[in-house]
Write a protein that holds these residues in place. Structure first.
Motif, PDB file in Angstrom:
ATOM      1  N   SER A   1      43.579  87.698   6.595  1.00  0.00           N
ATOM      2  CA  SER A   1      43.096  88.816   5.785  1.00  0.00           C
ATOM      3  C   SER A   1      42.815  90.052   6.626  1.00  0.00           C
ATOM      4  O   SER A   1      42.433  89.947   7.799  1.00  0.00           O
TER       5      SER A   1
ATOM      6  N   THR B   1      42.970  81.446   7.320  1.00  0.00           N
ATOM      7  CA  THR B   1      42.601  82.767   6.820  1.00  0.00           C
ATOM      8  C   THR B   1      43.550  83.807   7.409  1.00  0.00           C
ATOM      9  O   THR B   1      43.796  83.813   8.617  1.00  0.00           O
TER      10      THR B   1
ATOM     11  N   LYS C   1      47.945  89.489  -3.387  1.00  0.00           N
ATOM     12  CA  LYS C   1      47.837  89.703  -1.943  1.00  0.00           C
ATOM     13  C   LYS C   1      47.050  90.964  -1.610  1.00  0.00           C
ATOM     14  O   LYS C   1      46.463  91.072  -0.536  1.00  0.00           O
TER      15      LYS C   1
ATOM     16  N   THR D   1      40.793  93.818   5.949  1.00  0.00           N
ATOM     17  CA  THR D   1      40.024  94.725   5.100  1.00  0.00           C
ATOM     18  C   THR D   1      40.144  96.136   5.665  1.00  0.00           C
ATOM     19  O   THR D   1      40.027  96.325   6.880  1.00  0.00           O
TER      20      THR D   1
ATOM     21  N   VAL E   1      41.679  95.079   0.413  1.00  0.00           N
ATOM     22  CA  VAL E   1      41.732  93.791   1.099  1.00  0.00           C
ATOM     23  C   VAL E   1      43.129  93.212   0.942  1.00  0.00           C
ATOM     24  O   VAL E   1      43.626  93.064  -0.181  1.00  0.00           O
ATOM     25  N   TYR E   2      43.755  92.904   2.063  1.00  0.00           N
ATOM     26  CA  TYR E   2      45.050  92.217   2.075  1.00  0.00           C
ATOM     27  C   TYR E   2      44.790  90.764   2.429  1.00  0.00           C
ATOM     28  O   TYR E   2      44.185  90.464   3.454  1.00  0.00           O
ATOM     29  N   ASP E   3      45.253  89.847   1.582  1.00  0.00           N
ATOM     30  CA  ASP E   3      45.045  88.416   1.798  1.00  0.00           C
ATOM     31  C   ASP E   3      46.389  87.705   1.691  1.00  0.00           C
ATOM     32  O   ASP E   3      46.908  87.483   0.604  1.00  0.00           O
TER      33      ASP E   3
ATOM     34  N   THR F   1      47.159  84.678   2.111  1.00  0.00           N
ATOM     35  CA  THR F   1      47.118  83.342   1.517  1.00  0.00           C
ATOM     36  C   THR F   1      47.031  83.372  -0.005  1.00  0.00           C
ATOM     37  O   THR F   1      47.198  82.341  -0.649  1.00  0.00           O
ATOM     38  N   ASN F   2      46.775  84.535  -0.582  1.00  0.00           N
ATOM     39  CA  ASN F   2      46.692  84.672  -2.043  1.00  0.00           C
ATOM     40  C   ASN F   2      48.058  85.110  -2.568  1.00  0.00           C
ATOM     41  O   ASN F   2      48.383  86.291  -2.578  1.00  0.00           O
TER      42      ASN F   2
END
Length: 339
Positions: free
Chosen positions: A229, A227, A249, A231, A240-242, A244-245
């Protein structure tokens, strides 16, 4: 003429740094050192024209080397960086910059006196999605920032010389400092060591910033899922910054809580929950490590201050050291500066 770079340490991160400096037009991967001969053998196979050595001092003593890149355990960062600066080399250090504030301060002053570039590899500050997050905050789209919440979790890699805060929290601290332009006024931390007894693998940090803004950070080497991320909750919208997406992202949520009525009387307040649209801004895909390496070369060529300068690295180490102090004192709050 290309800037000749010597990479010191070819273990976990060194190969990535070497690859990027070999691909950038403005730099030449000139020298690599590692104590493990099998590592330097790998270098010779991939880069047959690159010089290798088991002794990093050979790089420092080579007059053709313009810059050194340090990718060794944290305990050796200060010693090698200091030697490099004294030998007239520009220096890039893998995160965290040093193992103490005192060491970081000395390097900053030495680089200034030698008029050399001192930079820290805070890779995520060169992530285009993080640049976009910074732009969104500065535009006011999120409104007043309430808090940051970050989770940086994975299984491993357990480090032999530092705990999970010094390893993973470094990324989050540098990101929050970069996108918010704020430094915390105080913090508290707690951690647990389940595997080795003395080096914590799981930790939480609570940072307090000016204007009542807070950050909640969790880092772990013992999670089954990776993970990455962050928020950011604001008065108008939430983000939300992710990491892994790969496709989305950043997601921006038009969600929040609005109050109506007499704000001086809680019983008369009306609470409205806002559920609006969700959208994901398009972000170009560029390897942040490549951007970071190019920036280092540009700073050397143009004699300019890096984005993730020695001073930036010092500020991150100051937070890490304060977190360690809090851990050593049972989670007691540590004051960093006056609000």
């Amino acid at each position: 003429m290309a800037i000749k770079v010597g990479v010191i340490g070819y273990g976990y991160w060194g190969p990535n740094l070497a690859r990027n400096f070999s691909q950038i037009d403005s730099t030449e991967l000139y020298y690599v050192s590692d104590l493990d001969s099998s590592k330097t053998d790998q270098v010779k196979k991939i880069y047959p024209n690159v010089k290798t050595s088991a002794d990093y001092k050979d790089i420092l003593n080579d007059p053709d080397v313009d810059a050194i890149v340090i990718a060794v355990p944290v305990a050796k960062h200060f010693e090698i960086a200091k030697e490099g600066l004294l030998h007239g080399k520009n220096v890039l250090i893998e995160k965290p910059m040093t193992a103490s504030v005192k060491e970081a301060e000395e390097l900053v002053e030495l680089a200034k006196s030698k008029n050399k570039v001192l930079m820290v590899d805070h890779t995520f500050e060169y992530e285009l999605a993080i640049d976009r997050v910074k732009e969104i905050i500065e535009s006011g789209e999120l409104g007043d920032i309430f808090y940051f919440r970050a989770d940086w979790l994975n299984l491993g890699l357990l480090q032999p010389d530092v705990n999970v805060i010094w390893d993973l929290a470094t990324h989050i601290v540098s990101i929050i400092s970069y996108v918010s332009k704020m430094e915390p006024v105080s913090l508290s931390a707690n951690a647990s060591a389940f595997i080795r007894g003395e080096i914590p693998e799981v930790a939480n940090i609570h940072l307090k910033y000016p204007k009542g803004i807070t950050a909640y950070i969790m880092v772990s080497w013992l999670e089954p899922r990776k993970t990455r991320s962050i928020t950011i909750a604001g008065s108008k919208k939430m983000l939300v910054y992710d990491l892994t997406n790969e496709e989305e992202k950043i997601k921006i949520y038009d969600k929040g809580v609005d109050l109506a009525g007499n704000i001086d009387n809680v019983r008369e307040l009306k609470v409205n929950y806002r559920y609006g649209d969700i959208y994901s801004p398009n972000v170009k895909k560029v390897e942040p490590l490549s951007s970071m390496c190019s920036h280092f070369a540009d700073c050397i060529a143009d004699k300019k201050e890096p984005r993730s300068s020695g001073l930036s690295g010092l500020n991150v180490v100051r937070i890490l050291e304060a977190s360690q102090k809090s851990l050593d004192n049972g989670g007691k709050e540590v004051i960093l500066k006056d609000d």
